[in-house]
Write an enzyme that holds these catalytic residues in place. Structure first.
Site, PDB file in Angstrom:
ATOM      1  N   GLU A  12       0.810  -1.216   0.000  1.00 51.04           N
ATOM      2  CA  GLU A  12       0.000   0.000   0.000  1.00 51.04           C
ATOM      3  C   GLU A  12       0.849   1.275   0.000  1.00 51.04           C
ATOM      4  OE1 GLU A  12      -4.114  -1.684   1.997  1.00 51.04           O
ATOM      5  OE2 GLU A  12      -2.466  -1.189   3.353  1.00 51.04           O
ATOM      6  N   ASP A 196     -11.686  -6.853  -3.051  1.00 52.47           N
ATOM      7  CA  ASP A 196     -12.507  -8.065  -2.927  1.00 52.47           C
ATOM      8  C   ASP A 196     -13.876  -7.644  -2.397  1.00 52.47           C
ATOM      9  OD1 ASP A 196     -10.575  -7.932  -0.304  1.00 52.47           O
ATOM     10  OD2 ASP A 196     -12.619  -8.483   0.225  1.00 52.47           O
TER      11      ASP A 196
HETATM   12  O1  4EH Z   1      -4.647  -4.764   6.246  1.00 54.98           O
HETATM   13  C1  4EH Z   1      -5.671  -5.730   6.099  1.00 54.98           C
HETATM   14  C2  4EH Z   1      -5.431  -6.587   4.862  1.00 54.98           C
HETATM   15  C3  4EH Z   1      -6.101  -7.966   4.915  1.00 54.98           C
HETATM   16  S1  4EH Z   1      -5.442  -9.061   6.138  1.00 54.98           S
HETATM   17  C4  4EH Z   1      -6.988  -5.049   5.839  1.00 54.98           C
HETATM   18  N1  4EH Z   1      -6.876  -4.700   4.437  1.00 54.98           N
HETATM   19  C5  4EH Z   1      -6.144  -5.769   3.796  1.00 54.98           C
HETATM   20  C6  4EH Z   1      -8.138  -4.277   3.785  1.00 54.98           C
HETATM   21  C7  4EH Z   1      -9.071  -5.371   3.338  1.00 54.98           C
HETATM   22  C8  4EH Z   1      -9.919  -6.112   4.155  1.00 54.98           C
HETATM   23  N2  4EH Z   1     -10.112  -6.126   5.497  1.00 54.98           N
HETATM   24  C9  4EH Z   1     -11.033  -6.989   6.000  1.00 54.98           C
HETATM   25  C10 4EH Z   1      -9.287  -5.788   2.049  1.00 54.98           C
HETATM   26  N3  4EH Z   1     -10.256  -6.759   2.033  1.00 54.98           N
HETATM   27  C11 4EH Z   1     -10.659  -6.975   3.319  1.00 54.98           C
HETATM   28  C12 4EH Z   1     -11.606  -7.852   3.896  1.00 54.98           C
HETATM   29  N4  4EH Z   1     -11.760  -7.830   5.243  1.00 54.98           N
HETATM   30  N5  4EH Z   1     -12.334  -8.691   3.153  1.00 54.98           N
HETATM   31  C13 4EH Z   1      -4.136  -9.868   5.379  1.00 54.98           C
HETATM   32  C14 4EH Z   1      -3.950  -9.963   4.057  1.00 54.98           C
HETATM   33  N6  4EH Z   1      -2.895 -10.611   3.523  1.00 54.98           N
HETATM   34  C15 4EH Z   1      -2.006 -11.188   4.293  1.00 54.98           C
HETATM   35  C16 4EH Z   1      -2.183 -11.106   5.655  1.00 54.98           C
HETATM   36  N7  4EH Z   1      -3.237 -10.468   6.173  1.00 54.98           N
END
Ligand code: 4EH
Length: 230
Positions: A12, A196
């Site tokens: 990011e 997503d």
């Molecule tokens: O920083 C966290 C990331 C996912 S956890 C929150 N961010 C991405 C936003 C996000 C989000 N949060 C909750 C995008 N889609 C989301 C969702 N629910 N469906 C993460 C991701 N990759 C590796 C490890 N942890």
């Protein structure tokens, strides 16, 4: 005027660092902070690591240690509002913590005494974003962002968050940054591009679209900086 720009994950902030004229890395509190120059703007850039606690620590550090007077968050989010498709941008008008629950004592979800369910972002920064979007012909949605220490990949949880908070998107950091900035009276702005839809496919979609959506958000932040420089 020093401006903080934060994300949660390396993906990011990398597209932001690439656009800087120069930067210096400073280690503090087990994290890296980048003191950067973008034309005449002095910036502090960092990714917090994932979740509300790390995000609150980073926002506090950017303000209290590095002297940031405004804070912009850039990153990705899961969509709730069906109008939001992967890659679309949403600006938070207000943010809430969907996982904060002392309802056993008669309080609403997201509320603790002396706090509030929603924290409002800075109207001036939001207006700058709208102006940038208009000039560039980019569609920018405004709405409520719900934050919690959960990666939501469950249609039932998503529906509950939608109904309870009237939220348009969800993520894991924004509302904690909002609480910090509101408490310290620092104007803040939260921008997210959809990665997503917080449903059964969320894990797969997230992995597929993280990099691209993170860049969509970062590019928009750069356009906002360009406007601040005018
Ligand atoms: O920083 C966290 C990331 C996912 S956890 C929150 N961010 C991405 C936003 C996000 C989000 N949060 C909750 C995008 N889609 C989301 C969702 N629910 N469906 C993460 C991701 N990759 C590796 C490890 N942890």
């Amino acid at each position: 005027m020093k401006i903080a720009i934060m994300g949660a994950m390396p993906e990011e902030i990398e597209p932001l660092l690439e656009r800087m004229d120069s930067y210096e890395k400073v280690e503090y509190a087990k994290n890296s902070y980048y003191l950067a120059k973008y034309h005449e703007l002095e910036l502090v850039i960092a990714y917090s690591k994932i979740g509300k606690v790390f995000a609150a620590l980073t926002a506090s550090t950017m303000i209290e240690k590095f002297g940031a007077q405004k804070l912009l968050f850039s990153g990705v989010a899961g969509a709730i509002n069906p109008a939001l498709k992967i890659g679309d941008l949403i600006v938070a008008t207000r943010l809430c913590q969907h996982d904060l629950d002392i309802t056993a004592f008669g309080h609403p979800y997201g509320y603790v005494p002396e706090g509030s369910v929603f924290v409002e972002s800075d109207a001036t920064l939001r207006q700058i974003a709208k102006d940038v979007a208009k000039d560039a012909g980019i569609t920018l949605r405004e709405g409520i962002i719900a934050t919690g220490d959960q990666f939501v990949a469950d249609p039932d949880r998503k529906a509950w968050i939608a109904e309870t908070f009237d939220a348009d998107a969800l993520e894991m950091e924004g509302a904690s940054v909002a609480v910090v900035c509101d408490s310290l009276e620092v104007p803040f702005f939260v921008l997210r591009a959809i990665s997503d839809s917080a449903d059964m496919d969320a894990g797969f979609d997230f992995d597929t679209f993280l990099e691209n959506s993170a860049k969509v958000s970062a590019d928009f932040i750069i356009a906002m900086l360009d406007r601040l420089l005018r």
